[in-house]
Design a protein around this motif. Structure first.
Motif, short mmCIF file in Angstrom:
data_model
loop_
_atom_site.label_atom_id
_atom_site.label_comp_id
_atom_site.label_asym_id
_atom_site.label_seq_id
_atom_site.Cartn_x
_atom_site.Cartn_y
_atom_site.Cartn_z
N ASP A 347 1.84 14.11 -13.11
CA ASP A 347 2.00 12.70 -12.71
C ASP A 347 3.44 12.43 -12.29
O ASP A 347 4.10 11.51 -12.79
CB ASP A 347 1.60 11.79 -13.88
N THR A 348 3.94 13.25 -11.37
CA THR A 348 5.33 13.15 -10.95
C THR A 348 5.52 11.98 -10.00
O THR A 348 4.80 11.83 -9.02
CB THR A 348 5.76 14.45 -10.24
N VAL A 349 6.51 11.13 -10.31
CA VAL A 349 6.90 10.05 -9.41
C VAL A 349 8.11 10.51 -8.63
O VAL A 349 9.16 10.82 -9.20
CB VAL A 349 7.23 8.77 -10.21
N ILE A 350 7.97 10.59 -7.31
CA ILE A 350 9.07 11.06 -6.46
C ILE A 350 9.72 9.83 -5.85
O ILE A 350 9.21 9.24 -4.88
CB ILE A 350 8.56 12.02 -5.38
N GLY A 351 10.82 9.41 -6.43
CA GLY A 351 11.53 8.22 -5.96
C GLY A 351 13.03 8.45 -6.00
O GLY A 351 13.55 9.19 -6.83
N ARG A 352 13.74 7.82 -5.07
CA ARG A 352 15.20 7.94 -4.99
C ARG A 352 15.80 6.56 -4.75
O ARG A 352 15.21 5.74 -4.02
CB ARG A 352 15.61 8.87 -3.85
N PRO A 353 16.98 6.29 -5.32
CA PRO A 353 17.64 5.02 -5.03
C PRO A 353 18.26 5.04 -3.63
O PRO A 353 18.60 6.10 -3.10
CB PRO A 353 18.72 4.94 -6.11
N TYR A 354 18.39 3.89 -3.03
CA TYR A 354 19.13 3.77 -1.79
C TYR A 354 20.10 2.60 -1.91
O TYR A 354 19.97 1.76 -2.81
CB TYR A 354 18.20 3.60 -0.58
N VAL A 355 21.07 2.53 -1.01
CA VAL A 355 22.15 1.55 -1.10
C VAL A 355 22.12 0.66 0.13
O VAL A 355 22.09 1.14 1.27
CB VAL A 355 23.52 2.25 -1.22
N GLY A 356 22.13 -0.65 -0.09
CA GLY A 356 22.20 -1.59 1.02
C GLY A 356 20.90 -1.66 1.80
O GLY A 356 19.81 -1.59 1.24
N ARG A 357 21.02 -1.75 3.12
CA ARG A 357 19.86 -1.91 3.98
C ARG A 357 19.44 -0.56 4.55
O ARG A 357 20.27 0.26 4.92
CB ARG A 357 20.17 -2.88 5.12
N LEU A 358 18.12 -0.37 4.64
CA LEU A 358 17.58 0.85 5.23
C LEU A 358 17.39 0.68 6.72
O LEU A 358 16.94 -0.37 7.19
CB LEU A 358 16.25 1.22 4.58
#
Length: 468
Positions: A347-358
């Motif tokens: 049940d791996t959640v693959i998520g990453r933070p990002y900064v500001g606007r994409l």
């Protein structure tokens, strides 16, 4: 003599190479009849043994359907099997030595088996009912087997609402049948099927199991709704107004009152420069995925009946990136790679933070204020930059900005020949095609105006680029 010797060499060479020699393989045909005695109730067709066999003969057969027929006044269930065996069967990974034999000496075989399963002596009254059922007015048969206790006068095949057309439901004046078996607890009256998982009859719910047949489910309420239909490798999602069921099992900790299937969202709220598809276009294996909200959590239904939970994501949306098959989710300042989650172990959640606007896509990447993010695995890196240009101008190292926030250049300031551009305090990054890297992609050092080819991977930095 010399000509005959040369012809012999050619024939031998053709044999060694597996090439066809003059003439074709001959074919041997055989046909056998198998005559079976009447089956007993509950006896399957595989349990029957022929009472006699003989070479095929011509019979006066009155076919009542494609399988039921009358011979000499008796009713039969009739099947035919034809098998072909070729001496030189090509196409496999292993070499077949039989292919070296000259064509006229190769032997193919075609064998036919005609199976006659006797049902009744009252063949004149044999009447097919559909879905493999038939009756002679006294007994009801399912293919070859008599159904004990079935009332022939009232027996009829029917298709309940929601059931597949070939689901083999039947009824008589006292019972409901499924695949020739009376369903315990079901009573004469309407039956409604919900995506071949549950059936409702007389205010009660039953589960349809391919192995165990139909069994009562007193834990399921009868007011069922199919929220998502089953697809290959993907289970259905069904609500009874209180619980949510996947593959017939309730989801732990999920209540129907706070459960909602989610559609994709495009444009993405608050990110106008993130380009997406207005409608999902699926060309990948995970073509039938579905996503739902349960309270503040997100449930991703992946392949092979997998359910992955993304916790505490109340503002979650998902979308398909423009000009791509990638499916991404967003919540807060986190980016999720949905298809990778669907195929990852556990049940791996693959998520990453990002900064500001994409922003993006840009040559196969997304861009935030820190740098480039891979669409495929959300890893950070040099993105479309290569070689020494990457070492020199990559906007970040280990997720930390090297030259200040990376901002998108307004279209009014876009140099001719480029479609999208970004800059920080040190470099400007120009891209000719948002879909992929090109030879025209350029990095400009804002200190001295030096121009470098972004995707040059050689040993030395190329200061010149092709100008448009």
């Amino acid at each position: 003599m010399r000509r005959a010797w040369r012809a012999g060499l050619l024939a031998i060479g053709a044999m060694l190479l597996g090439l066809p020699v003059a003439g074709l393989a001959y074919t041997v045909r055989s046909c056998t009849e198998y005559w079976y005695p009447p089956a007993k109730p509950g006896q399957s067709i595989s349990d029957l043994r022929p009472e006699r066999t003989n070479a095929c003969r011509k019979h006066a057969i009155e076919m009542r359907s494609d399988r039921f027929g009358v011979i000499d006044g008796q009713g039969y269930f009739i099947t035919t099997d034809v098998n072909t065996s070729r001496a030189c069967a090509g196409g496999g990974p292993a070499f077949n030595p039989s292919c070296l034999i000259p064509g006229p000496l190769q032997r193919n075989a075609v064998s036919e088996a005609r199976n006659y399963y006797r049902l009744t002596q009252n063949g004149a009254s044999l009447r097919p009912l559909g879905q493999g059922y038939a009756t002679d007015g006294r007994t009801v048969f399912s293919y070859t087997s008599p159904i004990a206790g079935a009332d022939a006068a009232s027996f009829q095949v029917f298709t309940p609402p929601g059931a597949a057309a070939d689901a083999a439901w039947a009824r008589d004046r006292t019972r409901i049948y499924h695949d020739e078996t009376p369903v315990p607890g079901m009573v004469p009256g309407p039956v409604t099927v919900f995506d071949e998982t549950f059936a409702v009859n007389g205010g009660r719910v039953y589960e349809i199991d391919a192995l165990d047949g139909i069994k009562p489910r007193p834990d399921v309420r009868p007011n069922l709704t199919v929220l998502a239909f089953a697809q290959p490798l993907y289970s259905n999602v069904i609500s009874d107004g209180q619980h949510i069921f996947v593959k017939g099992k309730p989801l732990d900790g999920v209540r129907a009152a706070s459960f909602q299937m989610l559609p994709s969202t495009c444009p993405v709220p608050g990110l106008p420069e993130l380009k997406c598809r207005a409608e999902l276009v699926r060309n990948t294996t995970a073509s039938n995925f579905r996503i739902a909200r349960s309270g503040n959590d997100i449930l991703y239904f992946g392949e092979v009946y997998k359910v992955v939970r993304i916790r505490n994501a109340p503002d979650f949306v998902y979308f398909q990136v423009a000009d791509s098959d990638e499916l991404l989710g967003l919540s807060g300042n986190r980016l999720f790679q949905l298809e990778e989650m669907g195929s990852a172990l556990g049940d791996t959640v693959i998520g990453r933070p990002y900064v500001g606007r994409l922003n993006g896509p840009v040559a196969g990447y997304l861009v935030d204020e820190t740098g480039f993010i891979s669409l495929h695995d959300l890893e950070r890196g040099s993105g479309p930059l290569c070689g020494q240009v990457s070492d020199l101008a990559t906007p970040e190292r280990d997720g930390v900005s090297r030259f200040g926030p990376l901002k998108r250049l307004p279209d009014t300031q876009m140099p001719a020949g480029f479609k999208i551009a970004f800059e920080n305090t040190r470099y400007r990054y120009l891209f000719a095609n948002p879909r992929q890297s090109t030879e025209f992609d350029t990095v400009i050092d804002l200190r001295d105006g030096r121009r470098m080819r972004a995707n040059w991977c050689g040993d030395g930095i190329q200061p010149q680029v092709v100008r448009r």
